[in-house]
Design a protein around this motif. Structure first.
Motif, PDB file in Angstrom:
ATOM      1  N   ALA A   1       0.822  -1.214   0.000  1.00 61.50           N
ATOM      2  CA  ALA A   1       0.000   0.000   0.000  1.00 61.50           C
ATOM      3  C   ALA A   1       0.853   1.260   0.000  1.00 61.50           C
ATOM      4  O   ALA A   1       0.419   2.311  -0.461  1.00 61.50           O
ATOM      5  CB  ALA A   1      -0.947  -0.003   1.197  1.00 61.50           C
ATOM      6  N   GLY A   2       2.093   1.170   0.481  1.00 61.45           N
ATOM      7  CA  GLY A   2       2.985   2.319   0.516  1.00 61.45           C
ATOM      8  C   GLY A   2       3.939   2.410  -0.662  1.00 61.45           C
ATOM      9  O   GLY A   2       4.790   3.298  -0.711  1.00 61.45           O
ATOM     10  N   ALA A   3       3.812   1.517  -1.641  1.00 61.22           N
ATOM     11  CA  ALA A   3       4.712   1.519  -2.796  1.00 61.22           C
ATOM     12  C   ALA A   3       4.532   2.782  -3.623  1.00 61.22           C
ATOM     13  O   ALA A   3       3.433   3.353  -3.693  1.00 61.22           O
ATOM     14  CB  ALA A   3       4.452   0.290  -3.667  1.00 61.22           C
ATOM     15  N   SER A   4       5.600   3.194  -4.289  1.00 70.31           N
ATOM     16  CA  SER A   4       5.535   4.410  -5.101  1.00 70.31           C
ATOM     17  C   SER A   4       4.524   4.285  -6.238  1.00 70.31           C
ATOM     18  O   SER A   4       3.949   5.274  -6.676  1.00 70.31           O
ATOM     19  CB  SER A   4       6.917   4.756  -5.655  1.00 70.31           C
ATOM     20  OG  SER A   4       7.399   3.705  -6.482  1.00 70.31           O
ATOM     21  N   ALA A   5       4.279   3.069  -6.724  1.00 67.60           N
ATOM     22  CA  ALA A   5       3.327   2.872  -7.819  1.00 67.60           C
ATOM     23  C   ALA A   5       1.883   2.762  -7.326  1.00 67.60           C
ATOM     24  O   ALA A   5       0.953   2.789  -8.147  1.00 67.60           O
ATOM     25  CB  ALA A   5       3.692   1.611  -8.606  1.00 67.60           C
ATOM     26  N   ALA A   6       1.657   2.665  -6.029  1.00 66.91           N
ATOM     27  CA  ALA A   6       0.302   2.453  -5.504  1.00 66.91           C
ATOM     28  C   ALA A   6      -0.698   3.535  -5.925  1.00 66.91           C
ATOM     29  O   ALA A   6      -1.818   3.194  -6.333  1.00 66.91           O
ATOM     30  CB  ALA A   6       0.328   2.287  -3.989  1.00 66.91           C
ATOM     31  N   PRO A   7      -0.358   4.831  -5.870  1.00 66.89           N
ATOM     32  CA  PRO A   7      -1.340   5.834  -6.310  1.00 66.89           C
ATOM     33  C   PRO A   7      -1.743   5.662  -7.781  1.00 66.89           C
ATOM     34  O   PRO A   7      -2.927   5.797  -8.123  1.00 66.89           O
ATOM     35  CB  PRO A   7      -0.629   7.168  -6.078  1.00 66.89           C
ATOM     36  CG  PRO A   7       0.369   6.883  -5.000  1.00 66.89           C
ATOM     37  CD  PRO A   7       0.825   5.464  -5.266  1.00 66.89           C
ATOM     38  N   ALA A   8      -0.790   5.349  -8.650  1.00 68.13           N
ATOM     39  CA  ALA A   8      -1.101   5.152 -10.068  1.00 68.13           C
ATOM     40  C   ALA A   8      -1.966   3.906 -10.266  1.00 68.13           C
ATOM     41  O   ALA A   8      -2.883   3.899 -11.092  1.00 68.13           O
ATOM     42  CB  ALA A   8       0.180   5.055 -10.888  1.00 68.13           C
ATOM     43  N   VAL A   9      -1.693   2.860  -9.497  1.00 64.97           N
ATOM     44  CA  VAL A   9      -2.499   1.641  -9.586  1.00 64.97           C
ATOM     45  C   VAL A   9      -3.920   1.920  -9.122  1.00 64.97           C
ATOM     46  O   VAL A   9      -4.885   1.509  -9.759  1.00 64.97           O
ATOM     47  CB  VAL A   9      -1.853   0.499  -8.771  1.00 64.97           C
ATOM     48  CG1 VAL A   9      -2.797  -0.687  -8.629  1.00 64.97           C
ATOM     49  CG2 VAL A   9      -0.532   0.066  -9.408  1.00 64.97           C
ATOM     50  N   ARG A  10      -4.063   2.659  -8.019  1.00 65.12           N
ATOM     51  CA  ARG A  10      -5.406   2.982  -7.509  1.00 65.12           C
ATOM     52  C   ARG A  10      -6.216   3.794  -8.528  1.00 65.12           C
ATOM     53  O   ARG A  10      -7.428   3.635  -8.632  1.00 65.12           O
ATOM     54  CB  ARG A  10      -5.302   3.777  -6.211  1.00 65.12           C
ATOM     55  CG  ARG A  10      -4.887   2.965  -5.021  1.00 65.12           C
ATOM     56  CD  ARG A  10      -4.886   3.846  -3.758  1.00 65.12           C
ATOM     57  NE  ARG A  10      -4.307   3.187  -2.620  1.00 65.12           N
ATOM     58  CZ  ARG A  10      -4.937   2.337  -1.816  1.00 65.12           C
ATOM     59  NH1 ARG A  10      -6.194   2.043  -2.047  1.00 65.12           N
ATOM     60  NH2 ARG A  10      -4.314   1.783  -0.793  1.00 65.12           N
ATOM     61  N   ALA A  11      -5.555   4.645  -9.303  1.00 65.61           N
ATOM     62  CA  ALA A  11      -6.241   5.512 -10.266  1.00 65.61           C
ATOM     63  C   ALA A  11      -6.457   4.861 -11.629  1.00 65.61           C
ATOM     64  O   ALA A  11      -7.238   5.363 -12.430  1.00 65.61           O
ATOM     65  CB  ALA A  11      -5.438   6.807 -10.454  1.00 65.61           C
ATOM     66  N   ALA A  12      -5.784   3.752 -11.900  1.00 63.44           N
ATOM     67  CA  ALA A  12      -5.796   3.151 -13.235  1.00 63.44           C
ATOM     68  C   ALA A  12      -7.144   2.526 -13.587  1.00 63.44           C
ATOM     69  O   ALA A  12      -7.782   1.884 -12.754  1.00 63.44           O
ATOM     70  CB  ALA A  12      -4.704   2.096 -13.338  1.00 63.44           C
ATOM     71  N   GLU A  13      -7.538   2.719 -14.844  1.00 60.24           N
ATOM     72  CA  GLU A  13      -8.739   2.081 -15.377  1.00 60.24           C
ATOM     73  C   GLU A  13      -8.398   0.806 -16.140  1.00 60.24           C
ATOM     74  O   GLU A  13      -9.293   0.079 -16.577  1.00 60.24           O
ATOM     75  CB  GLU A  13      -9.497   3.055 -16.262  1.00 60.24           C
ATOM     76  CG  GLU A  13     -10.043   4.237 -15.481  1.00 60.24           C
ATOM     77  CD  GLU A  13     -10.821   5.210 -16.351  1.00 60.24           C
ATOM     78  OE1 GLU A  13     -11.140   4.876 -17.511  1.00 60.24           O
ATOM     79  OE2 GLU A  13     -11.120   6.309 -15.851  1.00 60.24           O
ATOM     80  N   VAL A  14      -7.104   0.536 -16.287  1.00 58.93           N
ATOM     81  CA  VAL A  14      -6.624  -0.670 -16.951  1.00 58.93           C
ATOM     82  C   VAL A  14      -5.219  -0.959 -16.424  1.00 58.93           C
ATOM     83  O   VAL A  14      -4.496  -0.035 -16.048  1.00 58.93           O
ATOM     84  CB  VAL A  14      -6.626  -0.510 -18.501  1.00 58.93           C
ATOM     85  CG1 VAL A  14      -5.705   0.619 -18.936  1.00 58.93           C
ATOM     86  CG2 VAL A  14      -6.274  -1.811 -19.210  1.00 58.93           C
ATOM     87  N   PHE A  15      -4.857  -2.230 -16.378  1.00 60.05           N
ATOM     88  CA  PHE A  15      -3.486  -2.604 -16.045  1.00 60.05           C
ATOM     89  C   PHE A  15      -3.059  -3.740 -16.960  1.00 60.05           C
ATOM     90  O   PHE A  15      -3.901  -4.417 -17.573  1.00 60.05           O
ATOM     91  CB  PHE A  15      -3.322  -2.986 -14.568  1.00 60.05           C
ATOM     92  CG  PHE A  15      -4.084  -4.194 -14.101  1.00 60.05           C
ATOM     93  CD1 PHE A  15      -3.565  -5.477 -14.260  1.00 60.05           C
ATOM     94  CD2 PHE A  15      -5.316  -4.062 -13.480  1.00 60.05           C
ATOM     95  CE1 PHE A  15      -4.257  -6.599 -13.809  1.00 60.05           C
ATOM     96  CE2 PHE A  15      -6.020  -5.168 -13.032  1.00 60.05           C
ATOM     97  CZ  PHE A  15      -5.483  -6.446 -13.197  1.00 60.05           C
TER      98      PHE A  15
END
Length: 169
Positions: free
Chosen positions: A63-77
């Motif tokens: 949850a504290g990873a640097s990529a976590a905010p981008a993952v939370r906002a992503a509509e696709v991965f």
């Protein structure tokens, strides 16, 4: 009657997190790189299938990873299954504080998600569930697309290092 496995010494004095860490080091996992629009991405060994109908996959991220905010906002991965010769990608996407995409060939796919070039297999998915579980973020996604040659041997993580798979027979 209590028995102890012959090769394992009891470790009741260690905290549960350390017991978990020590035990799971013995579990071999396939190595993936997860990417989201931005671009952002990270190395993950927690990728798994969830369901065939509907086609769902999941992964965990600190949850504290640097990529976590981008993952939370992503509509696709996208999830990229790495081959035995791609340890450099696993290490590069695991490194903090750097541009993880520097020198990496990739193409934007639908929704702007980066697809890494040359991986044995990849899939894209739409997040359908994000949930904080302990100190991690669980992401479940519905599979949209997949591709890659699906050839070669996989990159595997075991006991703190990278290796590959060899059939026993």
């Amino acid at each position: 009657m209590t028995t102890t496995a012959p090769d394992l010494a009891p470790t009741d004095t260690a905290p549960p997190a350390e017991l978990l860490r020590r035990t799971l080091r013995r579990h071999a996992s396939g190595v993936t790189v997860v990417t989201v629009p931005g671009p952002a991405g990270f190395t993950a060994t927690s990728f798994t299938s969830v369901s065939l109908e509907p086609a769902l996959v999941s992964f965990y991220l600190s949850a504290g990873a640097s990529a976590a905010p981008a993952v939370r906002a992503a509509e696709v991965f996208a999830v990229h299954l790495l081959g035995a010769d791609q340890e450099h990608l696993a290490r590069g996407f695991a490194r903090s504080g750097t541009d993880r995409f520097a020198g990496v060939d990739w193409t934007p796919a639908a929704g702007g998600v980066p697809l890494l070039t040359g991986v044995p297999a990849w899939l894209t998915a739409e997040p359908v569930q994000l949930r904080t579980v302990g100190d991690h973020l669980l992401v479940v996604g519905r599979v949209r697309d997949a591709g890659g040659p699906a050839t070669g041997t996989p990159l595997v993580h075991h006991n703190g290092g990278f290796g590959t798979f060899h059939p026993v027979s």
